[in-house]
Design a protein around this motif. Structure first.
Motif, PDB file in Angstrom:
ATOM      1  N   TYR A 192       0.838  -1.205   0.000  1.00 58.59           N
ATOM      2  CA  TYR A 192       0.000   0.000   0.000  1.00 58.59           C
ATOM      3  C   TYR A 192       0.873   1.255   0.000  1.00 58.59           C
ATOM      4  O   TYR A 192       0.611   2.210  -0.759  1.00 58.59           O
ATOM      5  CB  TYR A 192      -0.893  -0.008   1.236  1.00 58.59           C
ATOM      6  N   THR A 193       1.903   1.271   0.843  1.00 57.22           N
ATOM      7  CA  THR A 193       2.798   2.428   0.932  1.00 57.22           C
ATOM      8  C   THR A 193       3.429   2.738  -0.415  1.00 57.22           C
ATOM      9  O   THR A 193       3.437   3.886  -0.877  1.00 57.22           O
ATOM     10  CB  THR A 193       3.897   2.175   1.980  1.00 57.22           C
ATOM     11  N   THR A 194       3.958   1.713  -1.069  1.00 58.29           N
ATOM     12  CA  THR A 194       4.614   1.934  -2.362  1.00 58.29           C
ATOM     13  C   THR A 194       3.605   2.289  -3.450  1.00 58.29           C
ATOM     14  O   THR A 194       3.904   3.063  -4.361  1.00 58.29           O
ATOM     15  CB  THR A 194       5.428   0.698  -2.778  1.00 58.29           C
ATOM     16  N   ALA A 195       2.380   1.724  -3.357  1.00 54.79           N
ATOM     17  CA  ALA A 195       1.349   2.060  -4.341  1.00 54.79           C
ATOM     18  C   ALA A 195       0.971   3.530  -4.240  1.00 54.79           C
ATOM     19  O   ALA A 195       0.887   4.243  -5.251  1.00 54.79           O
ATOM     20  CB  ALA A 195       0.119   1.180  -4.148  1.00 54.79           C
ATOM     21  N   TYR A 196       0.742   4.009  -3.032  1.00 60.45           N
ATOM     22  CA  TYR A 196       0.373   5.420  -2.861  1.00 60.45           C
ATOM     23  C   TYR A 196       1.517   6.346  -3.268  1.00 60.45           C
ATOM     24  O   TYR A 196       1.281   7.414  -3.857  1.00 60.45           O
ATOM     25  CB  TYR A 196      -0.066   5.668  -1.417  1.00 60.45           C
ATOM     26  N   ALA A 197       2.740   5.949  -2.958  1.00 60.38           N
ATOM     27  CA  ALA A 197       3.882   6.735  -3.434  1.00 60.38           C
ATOM     28  C   ALA A 197       3.909   6.753  -4.961  1.00 60.38           C
ATOM     29  O   ALA A 197       4.212   7.786  -5.581  1.00 60.38           O
ATOM     30  CB  ALA A 197       5.180   6.153  -2.890  1.00 60.38           C
ATOM     31  N   LEU A 248      -9.611  14.127   5.343  1.00 54.54           N
ATOM     32  CA  LEU A 248      -8.228  14.603   5.426  1.00 54.54           C
ATOM     33  C   LEU A 248      -7.559  14.562   4.055  1.00 54.54           C
ATOM     34  O   LEU A 248      -6.895  15.517   3.636  1.00 54.54           O
ATOM     35  CB  LEU A 248      -7.439  13.744   6.426  1.00 54.54           C
ATOM     36  N   PHE A 249      -7.735  13.432   3.374  1.00 56.48           N
ATOM     37  CA  PHE A 249      -7.112  13.262   2.069  1.00 56.48           C
ATOM     38  C   PHE A 249      -7.610  14.331   1.094  1.00 56.48           C
ATOM     39  O   PHE A 249      -6.819  14.955   0.367  1.00 56.48           O
ATOM     40  CB  PHE A 249      -7.429  11.860   1.532  1.00 56.48           C
ATOM     41  N   GLY A 250      -8.943  14.538   1.083  1.00 61.32           N
ATOM     42  CA  GLY A 250      -9.513  15.519   0.180  1.00 61.32           C
ATOM     43  C   GLY A 250      -9.045  16.933   0.483  1.00 61.32           C
ATOM     44  O   GLY A 250      -8.776  17.724  -0.436  1.00 61.32           O
ATOM     45  N   MET A 251      -8.921  17.258   1.767  1.00 60.12           N
ATOM     46  CA  MET A 251      -8.457  18.592   2.144  1.00 60.12           C
ATOM     47  C   MET A 251      -7.012  18.818   1.715  1.00 60.12           C
ATOM     48  O   MET A 251      -6.661  19.880   1.190  1.00 60.12           O
ATOM     49  CB  MET A 251      -8.609  18.782   3.654  1.00 60.12           C
ATOM     50  N   ILE A 252      -6.161  17.818   1.938  1.00 63.48           N
ATOM     51  CA  ILE A 252      -4.753  17.956   1.553  1.00 63.48           C
ATOM     52  C   ILE A 252      -4.639  18.069   0.032  1.00 63.48           C
ATOM     53  O   ILE A 252      -3.865  18.877  -0.498  1.00 63.48           O
ATOM     54  CB  ILE A 252      -3.932  16.762   2.081  1.00 63.48           C
ATOM     55  N   TRP A 253      -5.436  17.253  -0.679  1.00 68.79           N
ATOM     56  CA  TRP A 253      -5.448  17.310  -2.153  1.00 68.79           C
ATOM     57  C   TRP A 253      -5.810  18.717  -2.621  1.00 68.79           C
ATOM     58  O   TRP A 253      -5.148  19.296  -3.488  1.00 68.79           O
ATOM     59  CB  TRP A 253      -6.470  16.293  -2.666  1.00 68.79           C
ATOM     60  N   GLN A 254      -6.886  19.269  -2.033  1.00 72.80           N
ATOM     61  CA  GLN A 254      -7.399  20.561  -2.485  1.00 72.80           C
ATOM     62  C   GLN A 254      -6.513  21.724  -2.046  1.00 72.80           C
ATOM     63  O   GLN A 254      -6.270  22.656  -2.822  1.00 72.80           O
ATOM     64  CB  GLN A 254      -8.821  20.758  -1.955  1.00 72.80           C
ATOM     65  N   LYS A 255      -6.014  21.676  -0.811  1.00 73.77           N
ATOM     66  CA  LYS A 255      -5.259  22.808  -0.266  1.00 73.77           C
ATOM     67  C   LYS A 255      -3.776  22.775  -0.647  1.00 73.77           C
ATOM     68  O   LYS A 255      -3.137  23.820  -0.751  1.00 73.77           O
ATOM     69  CB  LYS A 255      -5.374  22.823   1.260  1.00 73.77           C
ATOM     70  N   VAL A 256      -3.222  21.578  -0.853  1.00 79.58           N
ATOM     71  CA  VAL A 256      -1.791  21.470  -1.150  1.00 79.58           C
ATOM     72  C   VAL A 256      -1.598  20.903  -2.560  1.00 79.58           C
ATOM     73  O   VAL A 256      -1.355  21.639  -3.514  1.00 79.58           O
ATOM     74  CB  VAL A 256      -1.054  20.609  -0.096  1.00 79.58           C
ATOM     75  N   SER A 257      -1.739  19.564  -2.691  1.00 80.32           N
ATOM     76  CA  SER A 257      -1.576  18.930  -3.996  1.00 80.32           C
ATOM     77  C   SER A 257      -1.943  17.452  -3.892  1.00 80.32           C
ATOM     78  O   SER A 257      -1.939  16.877  -2.794  1.00 80.32           O
ATOM     79  CB  SER A 257      -0.122  19.050  -4.474  1.00 80.32           C
ATOM     80  N   PRO A 258      -2.251  16.808  -5.031  1.00 81.29           N
ATOM     81  CA  PRO A 258      -2.480  15.361  -4.998  1.00 81.29           C
ATOM     82  C   PRO A 258      -1.256  14.601  -4.493  1.00 81.29           C
ATOM     83  O   PRO A 258      -1.391  13.611  -3.758  1.00 81.29           O
ATOM     84  CB  PRO A 258      -2.771  15.015  -6.464  1.00 81.29           C
ATOM     85  N   GLN A 259      -0.071  15.060  -4.858  1.00 76.69           N
ATOM     86  CA  GLN A 259       1.157  14.389  -4.420  1.00 76.69           C
ATOM     87  C   GLN A 259       1.277  14.396  -2.895  1.00 76.69           C
ATOM     88  O   GLN A 259       1.650  13.389  -2.281  1.00 76.69           O
ATOM     89  CB  GLN A 259       2.380  15.056  -5.044  1.00 76.69           C
ATOM     90  N   ALA A 260       0.917  15.530  -2.281  1.00 79.41           N
ATOM     91  CA  ALA A 260       0.984  15.622  -0.825  1.00 79.41           C
ATOM     92  C   ALA A 260      -0.034  14.697  -0.174  1.00 79.41           C
ATOM     93  O   ALA A 260       0.247  14.068   0.861  1.00 79.41           O
ATOM     94  CB  ALA A 260       0.745  17.071  -0.386  1.00 79.41           C
ATOM     95  N   ALA A 261      -1.235  14.580  -0.760  1.00 83.92           N
ATOM     96  CA  ALA A 261      -2.263  13.713  -0.200  1.00 83.92           C
ATOM     97  C   ALA A 261      -1.837  12.244  -0.248  1.00 83.92           C
ATOM     98  O   ALA A 261      -1.954  11.512   0.748  1.00 83.92           O
ATOM     99  CB  ALA A 261      -3.572  13.913  -0.961  1.00 83.92           C
ATOM    100  N   PHE A 262      -1.323  11.815  -1.394  1.00 90.01           N
ATOM    101  CA  PHE A 262      -0.864  10.428  -1.500  1.00 90.01           C
ATOM    102  C   PHE A 262       0.353  10.189  -0.607  1.00 90.01           C
ATOM    103  O   PHE A 262       0.509   9.106  -0.028  1.00 90.01           O
ATOM    104  CB  PHE A 262      -0.548  10.082  -2.950  1.00 90.01           C
TER     105      PHE A 262
END
Length: 394
Positions: free
Chosen positions: A281-286, A349-363
């Protein structure tokens, strides 16, 4: 291949298959029905799913505690599947978004009632040395239903019917077959009945299980809804026409890997398999954070599907190893509750990080929590006890 799979586990697997066929004939069409036919907005759709899933998470805990205090678990399993199977197709009668909310609520109440007693019954029906395989087998059939359901709905819409409501009515057929299987083919297995106090303190998970559930909750907080993976796929060029194919491909990987990895966990130990799955999972999200093309997305969905195969059966088998027979329902109730309760803030949390920072930060956030949870599991959770018997339990 099916050695060690008892008749009860086989029948419960077929029940889950038929139930998922019924559910997945409706679920992918639900957003279109609510927004396009009934005129509700995305916010109301989100409210429906939030209320439905929160209700299911709470009732999984209640039904798990209850099934330890009665002699048979089949009654709760039957009640839950019956309620869902009879209420789900009633979406065809819905004239307002509120009516859909009521039906979805009833459907999830049924899911909440049945899930923990069903998992406990699978554990009761399987030898200790074969539980990884049994839970993996059950998850394989569940995922198979998630493949067949949308394909069947697509075929019906393409060649036989043009009305969404007709598809919803036809979804009643596999649901009714699932209920009939429980009535005639699923049998109760004797288990020690818990006579402990029902005070909130006594109903809390035992200390030997508590640490595992807390670590699982930590992992779940980084495990957002898979809808974000589809959103990422769309960003990187997967067209709307290919999204259903990608989703089907994903479920095929989950289905085909669940039983082999569940069986492997019986041989090498559940904790090690869970840690390996969380590492995947860790490597997939990365990978989703760094992906740059559609090819990357297809490869990552295959890799991510292995995470489900490696963990779904092993996590439940490991919990069964830690729980006494008279507290299995309680343990599965807390397990399902922890996963359900953690899912909502995880996606927020994931959606907020995606929207406020970036998809890369959320993953990256999800990958980091998964890595931390895997290290905690290695450091603090006990290894699975050794199993010497391979004969089915009576």
């Amino acid at each position: 291949m099916f050695s060690g799979i008892s008749a009860n586990v086989l029948m419960l697997g077929l029940v889950s298959f038929l139930t998922d066929v019924s559910s997945e004939m409706i679920y992918p069409l639900l957003p279109l029905f609510i927004t396009g036919v009934l005129g509700a907005g995305p916010a109301f759709l989100g409210m429906i799913e939030g209320i439905a899933e929160s209700t299911a998470a709470l009732l999984k805990l209640v039904s798990g505690i209850a099934c330890d205090r009665i002699r048979g678990r089949k009654g709760l399993v039957l009640a839950g599947y019956t309620l869902s199977s009879l209420s789900r197709p009633l979406i065809a009668l819905a004239a307002t978004p509120l009516a859909v909310l009521v039906v979805r609520f009833s459907d999830r109440v049924g899911k909440g009632i049945r899930t923990s007693p069903r998992d406990a019954l699978i554990a009761d029906s399987t030898a200790a040395a074969m539980r990884g395989k049994a839970f993996g087998f059950h998850r394989s059939l569940d995922h198979a239903g998630a493949i067949v359901g949308p394909l069947l709905a697509t075929a019906l819409m393409a060649w036989f019917v043009s009305d969404l409501r007709t598809v919803f009515w036809l979804a009643a057929i596999p649901g009714i077959l699932a209920v009939a299987l429980i009535v005639f083919k699923v049998h109760d297995v004797a288990h020690p009945v818990s006579t402990g106090s029902i005070s909130p303190v006594k109903m809390a998970p035992p200390r030997r299980i508590r640490g595992y559930l807390l670590i699982l909750l930590l992992f779940t907080l980084g495990n957002s809804s898979d809808v974000f993976l589809l959103l990422r796929a769309g960003q990187l060029g997967v067209t709307p026409a290919r999204i259903p194919l990608l989703w089907t491909f994903f479920h095929v990987v989950k289905m085909s890997s669940a039983m082999p990895f569940g069986t492997l966990s019986d041989r090498i130990g559940r904790r090690g398999m869970i840690v390996a799955g969380w590492a995947v999972y860790t490597t997939a999200y990365a990978g989703f954070a760094l992906a740059a093309s559609e090819l990357h997305i297809w490869l990552l969905f295959a890799w991510y599907g292995l995470f489900y195969g490696m963990t779904e059966g092993a996590e439940k088998a490991y919990l069964t190893d830690l729980a006494k027979p008279e507290e299995r329902g309680n343990a599965f109730g807390w397990y399902n509750c922890a996963v359900g309760v953690g899912a909502l803030p995880a996606s927020l949390l994931f959606g907020m990080i995606w929207q406020k920072v970036s998809p890369q930060a959320a993953f990256g956030f999800g990958a980091g929590l998964a890595c931390l949870a895997a290290l905690c599991l290695l450091a603090w959770a006990p290894p699975s006890p050794a199993h010497k018997t391979t004969a089915p339990e009576p």
